[in-house]
Design a protein around this motif. Structure first.
Motif, PDB file in Angstrom:
ATOM      1  N   GLU A  51       0.910   4.113  -2.759  1.00 34.49           N
ATOM      2  CA  GLU A  51       1.034   5.358  -2.089  1.00 34.49           C
ATOM      3  C   GLU A  51       1.659   6.929  -2.964  1.00 34.49           C
ATOM      4  O   GLU A  51       2.020   7.416  -3.405  1.00 34.49           O
ATOM      5  CB  GLU A  51       0.554   6.008  -1.133  1.00 34.49           C
ATOM      6  CG  GLU A  51      -0.670   4.794  -0.357  1.00 34.49           C
ATOM      7  CD  GLU A  51      -0.926   4.967   1.117  1.00 34.49           C
ATOM      8  OE1 GLU A  51      -1.682   5.226   1.072  1.00 34.49           O
ATOM      9  OE2 GLU A  51       0.277   5.896   1.933  1.00 34.49           O
TER      10      GLU A  51
ATOM     11  N   ALA B  29      -3.104  -3.400  -3.538  1.00 34.18           N
ATOM     12  CA  ALA B  29      -2.070  -2.225  -3.794  1.00 34.18           C
ATOM     13  C   ALA B  29      -1.534  -2.835  -4.472  1.00 34.18           C
ATOM     14  O   ALA B  29      -0.721  -2.053  -5.681  1.00 34.18           O
ATOM     15  CB  ALA B  29      -1.164  -2.492  -2.623  1.00 34.18           C
TER      16      ALA B  29
ATOM     17  N   ILE C 188       0.936  -1.146   0.091  1.00 30.73           N
ATOM     18  CA  ILE C 188       0.116   0.283  -0.301  1.00 30.73           C
ATOM     19  C   ILE C 188       0.867   0.883   0.348  1.00 30.73           C
ATOM     20  O   ILE C 188       0.447   2.705  -0.654  1.00 30.73           O
ATOM     21  CB  ILE C 188      -0.961   0.132   1.204  1.00 30.73           C
ATOM     22  CG1 ILE C 188      -1.605  -1.631   1.060  1.00 30.73           C
ATOM     23  CG2 ILE C 188      -1.803   1.535   1.563  1.00 30.73           C
ATOM     24  CD1 ILE C 188      -2.780  -1.373   2.315  1.00 30.73           C
TER      25      ILE C 188
ATOM     26  N   LEU D 251      -6.518   0.503  -4.624  1.00 31.30           N
ATOM     27  CA  LEU D 251      -5.440   1.722  -3.603  1.00 31.30           C
ATOM     28  C   LEU D 251      -6.512   1.769  -2.192  1.00 31.30           C
ATOM     29  O   LEU D 251      -6.545   0.824  -1.267  1.00 31.30           O
ATOM     30  CB  LEU D 251      -5.231   2.286  -3.735  1.00 31.30           C
ATOM     31  CG  LEU D 251      -3.923   3.504  -2.871  1.00 31.30           C
ATOM     32  CD1 LEU D 251      -3.102   2.545  -1.884  1.00 31.30           C
ATOM     33  CD2 LEU D 251      -3.366   4.176  -2.761  1.00 31.30           C
TER      34      LEU D 251
END
Length: 115
Positions: free
Chosen positions: A37, A84, A33, A51
């Protein structure tokens, strides 16, 4: 018959209790994750949904872990990791597409200047 049923229930309950806490799987999910990001997945519409799903699944995995549902927590954490990683790939694809488009415009500008 009742003894066999009771034995079956006890065996099933013991098997579930023996599944180890999926700490490594949760750590991998968190890292995936974080990677998505950092790749900018939140700013890419196609990637943002994956996400968000990954974040929700990680939260669900943590809740399952607290409830002692280790096997289900493991499965949910794996789903979070996969979503992710998809978000990361989609974000990187979008970045590459934009860079290619920019490079193409630069080539066209140079070609136009040389005419």
């Amino acid at each position: 018959m009742r003894v066999e049923l009771l034995l079956g229930i006890v065996c099933a309950a013991t098997a579930c209790a023996r599944f180890p806490p999926p700490n490594e799987t949760l750590a991998n999910s968190m890292a995936s994750i974080r990677g998505a990001e950092e790749a900018g997945a939140a700013q890419v519409p196609k990637a943002a949904l994956s996400l968000q799903l990954a974040r929700e699944q990680l939260d669900k995995a943590k809740a399952l872990l607290k409830d002692g549902e280790n096997e289900l927590a493991h499965s949910m954490a794996l789903r979070a990791t996969n979503d992710a990683e998809l978000a990361n790939a989609l974000a990187r694809e979008e970045k590459a597409r934009l860079e290619a488009k920019k490079a193409q415009r630069e080539v066209e500008a140079v070609a136009g200047d040389s005419k």
